[in-house]
Design a protein around this motif. Structure first.
Motif, mmCIF file in Angstrom:
data_model
loop_
_atom_site.group_PDB
_atom_site.id
_atom_site.type_symbol
_atom_site.label_atom_id
_atom_site.label_comp_id
_atom_site.label_asym_id
_atom_site.label_seq_id
_atom_site.Cartn_x
_atom_site.Cartn_y
_atom_site.Cartn_z
ATOM 1 N N ASP A 90 47.830 46.541 29.612
ATOM 2 C CA ASP A 90 47.203 47.463 30.567
ATOM 3 C C ASP A 90 46.127 46.709 31.357
ATOM 4 N N ARG A 91 46.229 46.815 32.676
ATOM 5 C CA ARG A 91 45.294 46.090 33.538
ATOM 6 C C ARG A 91 43.839 46.429 33.218
ATOM 7 N N ARG A 92 43.589 47.669 32.782
ATOM 8 C CA ARG A 92 42.204 48.079 32.490
ATOM 9 C C ARG A 92 41.631 47.284 31.329
ATOM 10 N N ILE A 110 49.774 49.437 38.444
ATOM 11 C CA ILE A 110 51.189 49.165 38.162
ATOM 12 C C ILE A 110 51.293 48.289 36.919
ATOM 13 N N THR A 111 52.221 48.657 36.062
ATOM 14 C CA THR A 111 52.426 47.880 34.838
ATOM 15 C C THR A 111 52.718 46.435 35.192
ATOM 16 N N GLN A 112 52.018 45.556 34.544
ATOM 17 C CA GLN A 112 52.185 44.131 34.838
ATOM 18 C C GLN A 112 53.024 43.459 33.770
ATOM 19 N N GLN A 133 43.649 40.322 39.104
ATOM 20 C CA GLN A 133 44.421 39.255 38.472
ATOM 21 C C GLN A 133 44.160 37.892 39.120
ATOM 22 N N SER A 134 44.226 37.834 40.444
ATOM 23 C CA SER A 134 44.106 36.527 41.105
ATOM 24 C C SER A 134 42.660 36.054 41.135
ATOM 25 N N GLY A 135 41.728 36.964 41.480
ATOM 26 C CA GLY A 135 40.325 36.566 41.600
ATOM 27 C C GLY A 135 39.784 36.045 40.279
ATOM 28 N N LEU A 136 40.091 36.753 39.197
ATOM 29 C CA LEU A 136 39.562 36.337 37.893
ATOM 30 C C LEU A 136 40.230 35.059 37.398
ATOM 31 N N ILE A 150 32.120 38.587 43.301
ATOM 32 C CA ILE A 150 31.567 39.887 43.698
ATOM 33 C C ILE A 150 32.686 40.910 43.626
ATOM 34 N N THR A 151 32.430 41.985 42.951
ATOM 35 C CA THR A 151 33.496 42.975 42.809
ATOM 36 C C THR A 151 32.928 44.382 42.797
ATOM 37 N N GLY A 152 33.786 45.339 43.130
ATOM 38 C CA GLY A 152 33.319 46.710 43.317
ATOM 39 C C GLY A 152 33.105 47.489 42.028
ATOM 40 N N GLN A 153 33.662 47.019 40.910
ATOM 41 C CA GLN A 153 33.588 47.814 39.672
ATOM 42 C C GLN A 153 33.057 46.989 38.510
ATOM 43 N N THR A 154 32.253 47.628 37.659
ATOM 44 C CA THR A 154 31.823 46.978 36.414
ATOM 45 C C THR A 154 32.999 46.977 35.438
ATOM 46 N N VAL A 214 39.081 35.903 49.510
ATOM 47 C CA VAL A 214 39.140 37.369 49.492
ATOM 48 C C VAL A 214 40.306 37.794 48.599
ATOM 49 N N ALA A 215 39.959 38.397 47.452
ATOM 50 C CA ALA A 215 40.954 38.747 46.417
ATOM 51 C C ALA A 215 40.885 40.241 46.136
ATOM 52 N N VAL A 216 40.878 41.052 47.217
ATOM 53 C CA VAL A 216 40.632 42.490 47.039
ATOM 54 C C VAL A 216 41.913 43.299 46.859
HETATM 55 C C1 LIG Z 1 53.553 46.569 47.782
HETATM 56 C C2 LIG Z 1 53.126 46.212 46.399
HETATM 57 C C3 LIG Z 1 54.094 45.820 45.496
HETATM 58 C C4 LIG Z 1 53.739 45.471 44.199
HETATM 59 N N1 LIG Z 1 54.722 45.080 43.354
HETATM 60 C C5 LIG Z 1 54.420 44.729 42.102
HETATM 61 C C6 LIG Z 1 55.441 44.301 41.213
HETATM 62 O O1 LIG Z 1 56.607 44.261 41.567
HETATM 63 N N2 LIG Z 1 55.099 43.936 39.955
HETATM 64 C C7 LIG Z 1 53.808 43.951 39.551
HETATM 65 O O2 LIG Z 1 53.543 43.567 38.415
HETATM 66 N N3 LIG Z 1 52.813 44.342 40.378
HETATM 67 C C8 LIG Z 1 53.100 44.742 41.633
HETATM 68 N N4 LIG Z 1 52.117 45.153 42.477
HETATM 69 C C9 LIG Z 1 50.751 45.185 41.980
HETATM 70 C C10 LIG Z 1 49.933 43.936 42.297
HETATM 71 O O3 LIG Z 1 50.707 42.902 42.811
HETATM 72 C C11 LIG Z 1 49.260 43.485 41.072
HETATM 73 O O4 LIG Z 1 48.515 44.571 40.660
HETATM 74 C C12 LIG Z 1 48.293 42.270 41.181
HETATM 75 O O5 LIG Z 1 47.390 42.396 40.167
HETATM 76 C C13 LIG Z 1 47.459 42.123 42.417
HETATM 77 O O6 LIG Z 1 46.445 41.128 42.150
HETATM 78 P P1 LIG Z 1 45.229 40.894 43.102
HETATM 79 O O7 LIG Z 1 44.341 39.922 42.425
HETATM 80 O O8 LIG Z 1 45.715 40.549 44.470
HETATM 81 O O9 LIG Z 1 44.502 42.294 43.282
HETATM 82 P P2 LIG Z 1 43.972 43.339 42.220
HETATM 83 O O10 LIG Z 1 44.364 42.968 40.839
HETATM 84 O O11 LIG Z 1 44.358 44.678 42.739
HETATM 85 O O12 LIG Z 1 42.383 43.183 42.320
HETATM 86 C C14 LIG Z 1 41.623 43.551 43.453
HETATM 87 C C15 LIG Z 1 40.147 43.570 43.066
HETATM 88 O O13 LIG Z 1 39.345 43.643 44.235
HETATM 89 C C16 LIG Z 1 38.307 44.620 44.045
HETATM 90 N N5 LIG Z 1 37.909 45.075 45.379
HETATM 91 C C17 LIG Z 1 38.650 45.751 46.285
HETATM 92 N N6 LIG Z 1 37.934 45.944 47.424
HETATM 93 C C18 LIG Z 1 36.724 45.365 47.224
HETATM 94 C C19 LIG Z 1 35.543 45.210 48.033
HETATM 95 N N7 LIG Z 1 35.470 45.676 49.286
HETATM 96 N N8 LIG Z 1 34.482 44.563 47.503
HETATM 97 C C20 LIG Z 1 34.520 44.067 46.243
HETATM 98 N N9 LIG Z 1 35.615 44.176 45.445
HETATM 99 C C21 LIG Z 1 36.698 44.810 45.926
HETATM 100 C C22 LIG Z 1 38.952 45.666 43.153
HETATM 101 O O14 LIG Z 1 37.975 46.447 42.500
HETATM 102 C C23 LIG Z 1 39.734 44.751 42.196
HETATM 103 O O15 LIG Z 1 38.887 44.281 41.184
HETATM 104 C C24 LIG Z 1 52.401 45.529 43.790
HETATM 105 C C25 LIG Z 1 51.418 45.938 44.694
HETATM 106 C C26 LIG Z 1 51.777 46.277 45.983
HETATM 107 C C27 LIG Z 1 50.709 46.710 46.954
#
Ligand SMILES: Cc1cc2nc3c(=O)[nH]c(=O)nc-3n(C[C@H](O)[C@H](O)[C@H](O)COP(=O)(O)OP(=O)(O)OC[C@H]3O[C@@H](n4cnc5c(N)ncnc54)[C@H](O)[C@@H]3O)c2cc1C
Length: 414
Positions: free
Chosen positions: A101-103, A45-47, A11-14, A30-34, A142-144
């Motif tokens: 759906d996140r997918r 988790i449902t967003q 979500q954040s990186g994109l 750069i990301t781990g999945q196509t 770093v948005a992992v």
């Molecule tokens: C404690 C906790 C509480 C949460 N609570 C909520 C909530 O209340 N409500 C809610 O909607 N969501 C919740 N979430 C889910 C989360 O906040 C959301 O899913 C949000 O999308 C996170 O965004 P993000 O961009 O940080 O990471 P993500 O959307 O998870 O994206 C991470 C990306 O990094 C990639 N990646 C990981 N490692 C590597 C690597 N080494 N190299 C390259 N790519 C990599 C992954 O493939 C993925 O594409 C919670 C999660 C946690 C852990």
């Protein structure tokens, strides 16, 4: 042209990558999945895309789903104090909330980023990769999410006081019954001493269905997942929990069936806040974003909201920096600018996480009571999810909450 590297296409990186691309930056993701792996992978988790965040996505032409996903215009909140009948309120959103759906969402955004000319590299990044990249780019973000690279950022316990580990079980289901005042424009959320539940309409690749997710304490009444149940067993047990603790939800879900054999989730989450800047072995600096640096208790439902707001705030800071270097002081300031908002989401999540620890706080019962009578109180509660800083002006403070309720009652002449 400034060169920015973003590691992780969630979500954040994109969101940040699209924003920077729109402003003419040279962005590599750069990301781990196509995108195909994301589409066919596990759910997460449902967003909720709350109205303000939906507006941010629209600004970047990233709202692809408003015409097809169910619009949640209102929310029902059920609070179940022990030994008493449930207190139920219905509040209106200021706009509508989408759940996709996140997918679907991340895969579409990733493909669109490439279509727009963004550079995408599929690679699981390691620490030594980061060391190398930090010399090639003006800024590395770093948005992992929950990925292992997050360990590069030290925990900061001073910013979060009541963090608790949570156990979460989620299923995507069809066949959820409508009730008189609740159709697919209404999300349902319940809070009980045993755990919290969300029942919301969601758009998946197969079309609209419902997400049922249940959050509780490890070892608590709704943590019955140690034996790794099959998807069907998981659904059956979730229904049992609903029947026991949230009967209104059971009535809606009793005939529900799984949409498929893999759209379920059981996870342990530990909310935390980390230092925003990571130092690499070579001395290079990287900036953490969203879940890498801040996760809140899922009871508060703020994960995606926070992630996008963090991306939006960083985008503004990067643009403001112009051609000057991203030194450590500036990277820390970028985070502080976000945190001035993010800490409110944290405070809200902490209140929700701790409210059943002893007796339900009296002022909360008074607010719920008033919200059952005055729609404007219910609306303000629900609209606070979109903008948690407002909770500091009333809900989080017993004195301010009572003052507000007295004002509402006076306006109504009671
Ligand atoms: C404690 C906790 C509480 C949460 N609570 C909520 C909530 O209340 N409500 C809610 O909607 N969501 C919740 N979430 C889910 C989360 O906040 C959301 O899913 C949000 O999308 C996170 O965004 P993000 O961009 O940080 O990471 P993500 O959307 O998870 O994206 C991470 C990306 O990094 C990639 N990646 C990981 N490692 C590597 C690597 N080494 N190299 C390259 N790519 C990599 C992954 O493939 C993925 O594409 C919670 C999660 C946690 C852990």
């Amino acid at each position: 042209m400034r060169k920015i590297l973003i590691v992780g296409a969630g979500q954040s990186g994109l969101h940040l990558a699209h924003g920077l691309l729109s402003h003419g930056y040279d962005v590599t993701l750069i990301t781990g999945q196509t995108s195909i792996e994301i589409r066919t992978g596990r759910p997460s988790i449902t967003q909720f895309t709350l109205p303000t965040v939906l507006g941010y996505e629209r600004e970047l032409q990233l709202d692809f789903w408003s015409s097809v996903a169910p619009h949640m215009e209102k929310f029902n909140v059920h609070m179940y104090p022990p030994g008493s009948p449930p207190m139920v309120i219905q509040g209106r959103n200021d706009g509508y909330i989408l759940s996709v759906d996140r997918r679907v969402k991340m895969a579409d955004w990733l493909e669109y980023f490439e279509d727009r000319g963004g550079k995408v590299v599929i690679h699981g990044v390691t620490l030594s990769d980061l060391d190398y990249f930090s010399r090639m780019f003006d800024l590395v973000v770093v948005a992992v999410g929950a990925g292992e690279l997050g360990a590069l950022f030290d925990r900061d316990p001073s910013r979060i006081s009541a963090a608790r580990e949570r156990v979460l079980a989620q299923v995507y289901i069809d066949g959820v019954a409508s009730t008189g005042d609740s159709d697919d424009t209404t999300g349902w959320v319940a809070t009980t001493p045993a755990g919290n539940v969300f029942l919301v309409p969601v758009l998946t690749a197969q079309g609209p269905c419902h997400s049922l997710f249940l959050v509780g304490e490890p070892g608590g009444a709704v943590d019955t997942w140690h034996d790794k149940p099959s998807p069907q067993q998981q659904l059956d047990r979730m229904k049992d929990h609903l029947r026991q603790h949230m009967p209104e939800y059971y009535e809606r879900c009793r005939n529900a069936v799984l949409i498929d054999g893999k759209s379920r989730l059981i996870e342990r989450l530990h909310p935390q806040v980390r230092q925003p800047v990571g130092r690499l072995p070579s001395g290079g600096l990287v900036l953490g974003i969203a879940d890498v640096v801040v996760t809140t208790d899922p009871f508060g439902g703020q994960g995606w909201n926070n992630s996008t707001r963090c991306a939006k705030s960083y985008l503004t800071s990067i643009l403001d920096r112009g051609d000057r270097p991203f030194d450590e002081a500036y990277l820390r300031r970028m985070f502080e600018d976000f945190w001035s908002y993010g800490q409110s989401a944290e405070m809200w999540a902490q209140m929700i996480s701790t409210m059943w620890d002893t007796e339900l706080p009296e002022h909360l019962q008074e607010v719920m009571g008033a919200a059952m009578v005055y729609p404007e109180v219910a609306d303000r509660w629900i609209q606070g999810w979109d903008y948690p800083p407002d909770y500091q002006n009333w809900l989080l403070d017993p004195v301010l909450a009572r003052k507000y309720l007295a004002e509402v009652a006076a306006t109504r002449g009671r």
